[in-house]
Design a protein around this motif. Structure first.
Motif, mmCIF file in Angstrom:
data_model
loop_
_atom_site.group_PDB
_atom_site.id
_atom_site.type_symbol
_atom_site.label_atom_id
_atom_site.label_comp_id
_atom_site.label_asym_id
_atom_site.label_seq_id
_atom_site.Cartn_x
_atom_site.Cartn_y
_atom_site.Cartn_z
ATOM 1 N N ASP A 833 0.231 -1.329 0.157
ATOM 2 C CA ASP A 833 0.437 0.227 -0.099
ATOM 3 C C ASP A 833 0.452 1.352 -0.275
ATOM 4 O OD1 ASP A 833 -1.741 2.039 -0.050
ATOM 5 O OD2 ASP A 833 -2.822 1.362 2.515
ATOM 6 N N LEU A 834 0.740 1.208 -1.189
ATOM 7 C CA LEU A 834 2.585 3.010 -1.444
ATOM 8 C C LEU A 834 1.221 4.376 -0.669
ATOM 9 C CD1 LEU A 834 3.654 2.225 -4.560
ATOM 10 C CD2 LEU A 834 5.040 1.743 -2.317
ATOM 11 N N SER A 835 0.315 3.925 -0.730
ATOM 12 C CA SER A 835 -0.696 5.441 -0.627
ATOM 13 C C SER A 835 -0.212 5.725 1.510
ATOM 14 C CB SER A 835 -2.028 5.208 -0.279
ATOM 15 O OG SER A 835 -2.482 4.491 0.799
ATOM 16 N N ARG A 836 0.283 4.786 1.882
ATOM 17 C CA ARG A 836 0.654 5.132 3.308
ATOM 18 C C ARG A 836 2.199 6.016 2.773
ATOM 19 N NH1 ARG A 836 0.741 -0.884 6.265
ATOM 20 N NH2 ARG A 836 -0.858 -1.601 5.706
ATOM 21 N N PHE A 837 2.545 6.197 1.918
ATOM 22 C CA PHE A 837 3.497 6.970 2.134
ATOM 23 C C PHE A 837 3.536 8.350 1.419
ATOM 24 C CE2 PHE A 837 5.672 2.508 1.653
ATOM 25 C CZ PHE A 837 6.826 2.452 2.727
ATOM 26 N N ASP A 838 2.156 8.507 1.575
ATOM 27 C CA ASP A 838 1.675 10.503 0.789
ATOM 28 C C ASP A 838 2.684 11.481 1.961
ATOM 29 O OD1 ASP A 838 0.638 9.404 -1.818
ATOM 30 O OD2 ASP A 838 -1.666 9.260 -0.592
ATOM 31 N N PRO A 839 2.529 10.746 3.276
ATOM 32 C CA PRO A 839 2.326 12.391 4.233
ATOM 33 C C PRO A 839 3.957 12.495 3.687
ATOM 34 C CG PRO A 839 0.848 10.622 5.154
ATOM 35 C CD PRO A 839 1.709 10.135 3.709
ATOM 36 N N VAL A 840 4.961 11.068 3.772
ATOM 37 C CA VAL A 840 6.268 11.893 3.340
ATOM 38 C C VAL A 840 6.652 12.061 1.954
ATOM 39 C CG1 VAL A 840 8.469 9.871 3.009
ATOM 40 C CG2 VAL A 840 6.244 9.504 4.700
ATOM 41 N N ASP A 873 8.766 2.161 -7.745
ATOM 42 C CA ASP A 873 7.421 2.041 -7.208
ATOM 43 C C ASP A 873 7.846 2.949 -5.904
ATOM 44 O OD1 ASP A 873 6.188 0.764 -9.765
ATOM 45 O OD2 ASP A 873 5.548 -0.732 -8.320
ATOM 46 N N LEU A 874 8.157 2.505 -5.240
ATOM 47 C CA LEU A 874 8.459 3.219 -4.109
ATOM 48 C C LEU A 874 9.207 4.249 -3.778
ATOM 49 C CD1 LEU A 874 8.903 2.877 -0.471
ATOM 50 C CD2 LEU A 874 10.846 1.831 -0.770
ATOM 51 N N ILE A 875 10.625 4.623 -4.775
ATOM 52 C CA ILE A 875 11.332 5.944 -5.057
ATOM 53 C C ILE A 875 10.160 6.479 -5.799
ATOM 54 C CG2 ILE A 875 13.099 6.728 -6.141
ATOM 55 C CD1 ILE A 875 14.109 3.570 -5.822
ATOM 56 N N ASP A 876 9.806 6.176 -6.528
ATOM 57 C CA ASP A 876 8.804 7.356 -6.870
ATOM 58 C C ASP A 876 8.045 7.584 -6.667
ATOM 59 O OD1 ASP A 876 10.434 6.557 -9.930
ATOM 60 O OD2 ASP A 876 8.882 4.858 -10.073
ATOM 61 N N LYS A 877 7.289 6.609 -5.531
ATOM 62 C CA LYS A 877 6.426 7.872 -4.472
ATOM 63 C C LYS A 877 6.455 8.787 -3.690
ATOM 64 C CE LYS A 877 3.059 6.845 -3.846
ATOM 65 N NZ LYS A 877 1.015 7.475 -3.477
ATOM 66 N N LEU A 878 8.052 8.629 -3.435
ATOM 67 C CA LEU A 878 8.935 9.539 -2.679
ATOM 68 C C LEU A 878 9.153 10.742 -3.316
ATOM 69 C CD1 LEU A 878 11.087 6.566 -0.891
ATOM 70 C CD2 LEU A 878 8.545 7.682 0.055
ATOM 71 N N ILE A 879 9.083 10.569 -4.694
ATOM 72 C CA ILE A 879 9.749 11.823 -5.358
ATOM 73 C C ILE A 879 8.476 12.461 -6.165
ATOM 74 C CG2 ILE A 879 12.244 11.006 -5.235
ATOM 75 C CD1 ILE A 879 12.656 10.410 -8.086
ATOM 76 N N SER A 880 7.274 11.878 -5.940
ATOM 77 C CA SER A 880 6.504 11.937 -6.340
ATOM 78 C C SER A 880 5.513 13.497 -6.511
ATOM 79 C CB SER A 880 5.225 10.999 -6.220
ATOM 80 O OG SER A 880 4.423 11.733 -5.103
ATOM 81 N N GLN A 881 6.311 14.437 -5.226
ATOM 82 C CA GLN A 881 6.345 15.810 -5.328
ATOM 83 C C GLN A 881 7.269 16.605 -5.443
ATOM 84 O OE1 GLN A 881 2.648 16.588 -2.531
ATOM 85 N NE2 GLN A 881 1.990 14.244 -2.018
ATOM 86 N N SER A 882 8.206 16.166 -5.674
ATOM 87 C CA SER A 882 9.697 17.261 -5.340
ATOM 88 C C SER A 882 10.723 15.859 -6.547
ATOM 89 C CB SER A 882 10.236 16.516 -4.011
ATOM 90 O OG SER A 882 10.019 14.842 -3.585
#
Length: 964
Positions: A833-840, A873-882
């Motif tokens: 569940d990568l949505s858990r990483f949205d706040p990060v 996918d994990l990396i892309d989630k973490l940098i998705s807003q930067s």
């Protein structure tokens, strides 16, 4: 024509079926697997016998490689098969001889919980000194077939005969019986981890999510055989917090591995919920080679010496002999079990030659009886078992506690192999574990449960080494005990000191820890003070055969094993470290160090070809005695004295520092070392170091070998030269520096994605500053872990930088939060569940360090491309807003080759820099980067993590890889 017949059968077994593993070169040994039944039902016990027979083949009939009469065996078990007993273990070693031992047999007992048609038992063999990295060839197999409904065994045999290998056996399993074991396992919703598995202990946690108010039992398996059933009743507040349990937290299990499992081999350890066939997460795990003599390895001896087990004196008859001599020694007669009256455990029937043991009872209500004896078998309904080779012959084999259970009632019986085979039969009541004429300095103490918990003087037997931890007071709840060097955490107050701790004059005092209801007290106890100079009763020091050839050399160093050619030491005064180098043509040399710093017998590490290496830092200066022996020997080896500080020298063959070498060994000149170009590592660069002037083998201080090496870590490097076994003095030092902190890009928000090495204890999205001092395991203080060291480097460039970790859930984080361990645990499964990483991601980090891998179940990475996509996918989630954020990858600091391969593939694809730490773990006994050599914390789970030096090495590597 018996020879021709044997040859024909042997050749048929080599080349019969190309569908199996490729067969090895011609082999003088025939390996067969036989079953006591041709068909079984689910949950019915089956016994397999593995036979190794040296064929009577002359050299002109079949050429084979010298030494082929020695072997190492493994068995691949089919899915659904539960091994419950027998004396076969993976990596068992054998050595056959026409004159003394032409046949060896082994046994496997077990039953099927489930079966898949076409799977098989597969027996693999390698050479006599193989390990888990060696190549193996398949030698025999038992193929499984299900017995179709409505068909008889003969009909099914005819149906499958055409596809069967004529040299292998087919076992038919009737699947109509209900698999009750699997049904029971499915009824509970278990979650758990095997946190730690090494040569000393096994630990982890388990919960039943359907009932969080109770502790659960786990079954612990060693090499596929159930070794213990342990109650998970240790306090784990982190697990309780993770699952939302407020009033109960006893979910942890700890089991100290008995010495009789340690025989200079690798152990495969797995943990399952009790009576289940499903492993916990991170299970199974493989240990390093576990030093010990529990099962003495059979090695190929010199031509003048043949290793024969002490209890066997058979010679080869005209027909292949069995492993049971013609005149078995049965000390107690067979006992017929009767019913009626209270269930009573009688003396077992034991055969001192073959190791066969039968558990005997009388009375009871006629229902099923189960038996368990740690070191012999896990819970089983079969009273007929075997002691392994080490337990049959070792002089210090501890007494066995036999558990017998019927209708929910359990009784115990203590039995001693030595007392039985010495002719002294056990008393009708459970015998004590103390030998005749025990020397008990303090009387047994009865624990009371009123007042504050107090630790009393232990009861110690100066002869047998038996020790009992005594307490008084307390609240009546479970008490746990721990004493480094005696036992890890356990609820059993009855333990043993090992042979060295019983007799060594310099055995240090033991600190005994006692814990109850979260409160821990300590007690310091000295064996020497207790025994007041009373020497222990001499016991046979080894398990070697009668008339062993054990050489105790004079102080000149003569008498080393023939396979050992040179022994040298080097001293590094910069960190008070010593390195021992041994040239040995065979075997695994062990060293023992006595002096201001003491190290008991420990294995050396093979660096290249015949070179063995061992190192230890933070040593005290003074005079030392170094002893060296081969791992299969049990004597004191050859010994040498030297003093440090000094530059180091060759100890064997002996050299005279004043007049030059004697014994024909002239150490070569030290090599000349140089660096190509700049000696500064920056932006993931490397520096090439070269050693010139050596006509032999160059060994560098970091453990690498070769005349030219590349390094990417700051430090001081030296090199030695070895020619014909003679070792030079160390070269001059070369210093490699790290990229200056002052030159670099200023980052605003730095994120470290990791696990307990990144942060042990604390909320997952953790701000790193002086007010949040938690640290990565096993740094000695917060400022010594790699995150704080990296934070300081970033702060030197930008005082306002914000550093955060995304790491451990221990002691505060919730299991359903976004954490590094959450991703590690799910990375080999579906449903992350990568949505858990949205706040990060919303925090918008501008540089991210991916510092994961240690908790990944590496062998489950069976689809590399899929796994790489999950990591991307994990990396892309973490940098998705930067957009534009930098990413730095790193390999694991434990042995995780599949994970490391995924990291390298992504780095190459996306041009991410990589900090490579893959060499840290293989060289852990040399580099001093872990808290285990010597132990810093006295806790194996913590000691396997990077210490302050390891954290500094990681910080240098990550900083070197950071885009500047």
């Amino acid at each position: 024509m018996p020879q021709a017949s044997a040859l024909e059968n042997y050749q048929a077994s080599l080349w019969a079926d190309g569908s199996r593993l490729v067969k090895a070169s011609p082999d003088p040994i025939r390996f067969l697997i036989q079953s006591d039944k041709r068909q079984v039902v689910l949950n019915e016990e089956v016994n397999l016998t593995i036979t190794a027979q040296l064929l009577n083949i002359t050299p002109n009939q079949l050429f084979y490689v010298p030494g082929s009469n020695a072997y190492t065996l493994k068995m691949i078990l089919p899915p659904g098969f539960e091994q419950t007993g027998g004396d076969f273990t993976d990596y068992v070693v054998g050595n056959l001889s026409y004159a003394t031992q032409p046949v060896l047999t082994y046994h496997i007992k077990g039953y099927f919980r489930s079966v898949t048609a076409g799977t098989s038992f597969r027996l693999l063999r390698s050479h006599g000194q193989a390990n888990d990295q060696s190549l193996f060839a398949e030698k025999s197999a038992v193929t499984l077939e299900t017995l179709a409904p409505g068909k008889t065994l003969s009909q099914q045999q005819k149906a499958t005969a055409a596809s069967s290998n004529p040299t292998d056996l087919t076992l038919y399993v009737v699947t109509s019986a209900t698999d009750m074991g699997a049904a029971r396992a499915a009824a509970a919703a278990y979650q758990g981890f095997l946190d730690y598995a090494a040569c000393d202990a096994v630990s982890g946690w388990i919960v039943n999510t359907s009932d969080l108010s109770k502790s659960q039992e786990v079954d612990i398996y060693i090499n596929g055989v159930k070794a213990a059933t342990v109650m998970a009743d240790q306090h784990r507040r982190d697990v309780a917090a993770a699952f939302g349990a407020n009033d109960f937290n006893e979910y942890g299990y700890v089991w100290v591995i008995p010495d009789y499992y340690k025989s200079n081999t690798v152990l495969s350890i797995s943990v399952r919920p009790a009576d289940s066939s499903t492993d916990l997460s991170m299970s199974p795990q493989r240990t390093d080679v576990c030093p010990g003599t529990g099962k003495p390895p059979v090695t190929t001896p010199p031509a003048t010496t043949t290793t024969v087990p002490p209890s066997t004196s058979t010679t080869a008859p005209s027909t292949p002999p069995t492993t049971t001599p013609p005149a078995p020694v049965t000390v107690t007669p067979p006992v017929t079990t009767t019913t009626g009256g209270a269930l009573t455990m009688l003396a077992p029937t034991y055969n001192c030659t073959s190791g066969a043991i039968t558990f005997n009872t009388s009375g009871g209500d006629g229902t099923t009886i189960r038996y368990r004896a740690t070191g012999i078998t896990g819970w089983t309904t079969d009273p007929n078992q075997y002691l392994d080779q080490g337990s049959r012959v070792n002089a210090d084999t501890p007494p066995f506690t036999i558990y017998v259970e019927q209708s929910g009632k359990t009784i115990t019986y203590t039995w001693s192999r030595q007392a039985t085979c010495d002719g002294t039969a056990p008393a009708p009541t459970p015998p004590t574990t103390t030998p005749p004429a025990p020397v008990t300095v303090t009387p047994p103490v009865t624990t009371t449960t009123s007042g504050a918990l107090t630790m009393l003087a232990p009861t110690y037997n100066c002869t047998s080494g038996a020790i009992t931890f005594n307490t008084s007071g307390g609240d009546g709840t479970t008490i746990r005990y721990r004493a480094t060097g005696i036992t890890g955490w356990t609820t059993d107050p009855n333990q043993y000191l090992d042979q060295g701790s019983r007799v060594n004059a310099d055995t240090p005092p033991f600190t005994i820890y006692v814990e109850q209801s979260g409160k821990t007290i300590t007690y310091t106890w000295s064996r020497q003070a207790t025994c007041d100079g009373t020497p222990p009763v001499p016991t046979p020091p080894t398990t070697t055969p009668p008339a062993p050839v054990t050489v105790t050399p004079p102080a000149t160093g003569n008498g080393c094993a023939a396979s050992i050619s040179t022994i040298s030491y080097l001293w590094d005064g910069g960190n008070n470290s010593i390195s021992i180098q041994i040239n040995a043509s065979a075997g695994t040399p062990q060293i023992r160090l006595s002096g201001p710093t003491t190290v008991d017998w420990t294995n050396t590490n093979k660096i290249q070809n015949d070179i063995r290496f061992w190192a230890l830092s933070n040593m005290n200066t003074g005079t030392y005695t170094l002893s060296v022996r081969q791992s299969g020997d049990q004597g004191n080896g050859c010994s040498f004295s030297f003093s440090v500080p000094s530059t180091g020298k060759q100890l064997y063959p002996v050299t005279d520092e004043g007049s030059g070498p004697v014994s024909g060994c002239t150490p070569p000149p030290a090599p000349t070392v140089s660096a190509e170009g700049e000696t500064q590592v920056c932006n993931n660069s490397t520096v090439t170091l070269t050693a010139a002037g050596c006509t032999g083998t160059v060994l560098w201080s970091g453990g690498q070998s070769g005349s030219s090496i590349s390094v990417n870590a700051a430090g001081t490097y030296t090199a030695t030269c070895t020619v014909n076994g003679c070792v030079s003095a160390p070269s001059s030092q070369l210093t490699v520096t790290a990229c200056p902190v002052s030159s670099g890009k200023k980052y605003e928000r730095v994120l470290y994605v990791g696990n307990s090495i990144t942060l042990h204890g604390g909320s997952p999205f953790f701000i790193v500053n002086d007010k949040n001092p938690k640290r990565g395991m096993a740094a000695t203080s917060p400022d010594k872990d790699y995150v704080h060291l990296m934070s300081a480097k970033h702060q030197s460039l930008n005082p306002s930088v914000e550093n955060r970790t995304l790491a451990s859930w221990n002691m505060g984080g919730q299991l359903d939060e976004a954490t590094g361990p959450y991703w590690e645990g799910q990375s080999t499964k579906n449903g992350i569940d990568l949505s858990r990483f949205d706040p990060v991601a919303a925090w918008k980090p501008d540089i991210i360090y991916i510092r994961l891998g240690e908790n990944v179940t590496d062998w489950e990475i069976n689809n590399p491309a899929q796994y790489q996509n999950r990591l991307k996918d994990l990396i892309d989630k973490l940098i998705s807003q930067s957009p534009g954020a930098k990413v730095v990858l790193s390999t694991a600091v434990w042995d995780k080759p599949n994970y490391d391969a995924a990291i390298r593939a992504i780095g190459a694809e996306r041009n991410y820099p990589i900090a490579d730490f893959s060499n840290m773990w293989p060289n852990r006994l040399i580099n001093g980067y872990y808290a285990l050599n010597p132990s810093i914390y006295g806790d194996a789970g913590t000691d396997n993590h990077p210490d302050d030096d390891g954290m500094a090495h990681m910080a240098d590597g990550l900083w070197n890889a950071t885009p500047k």
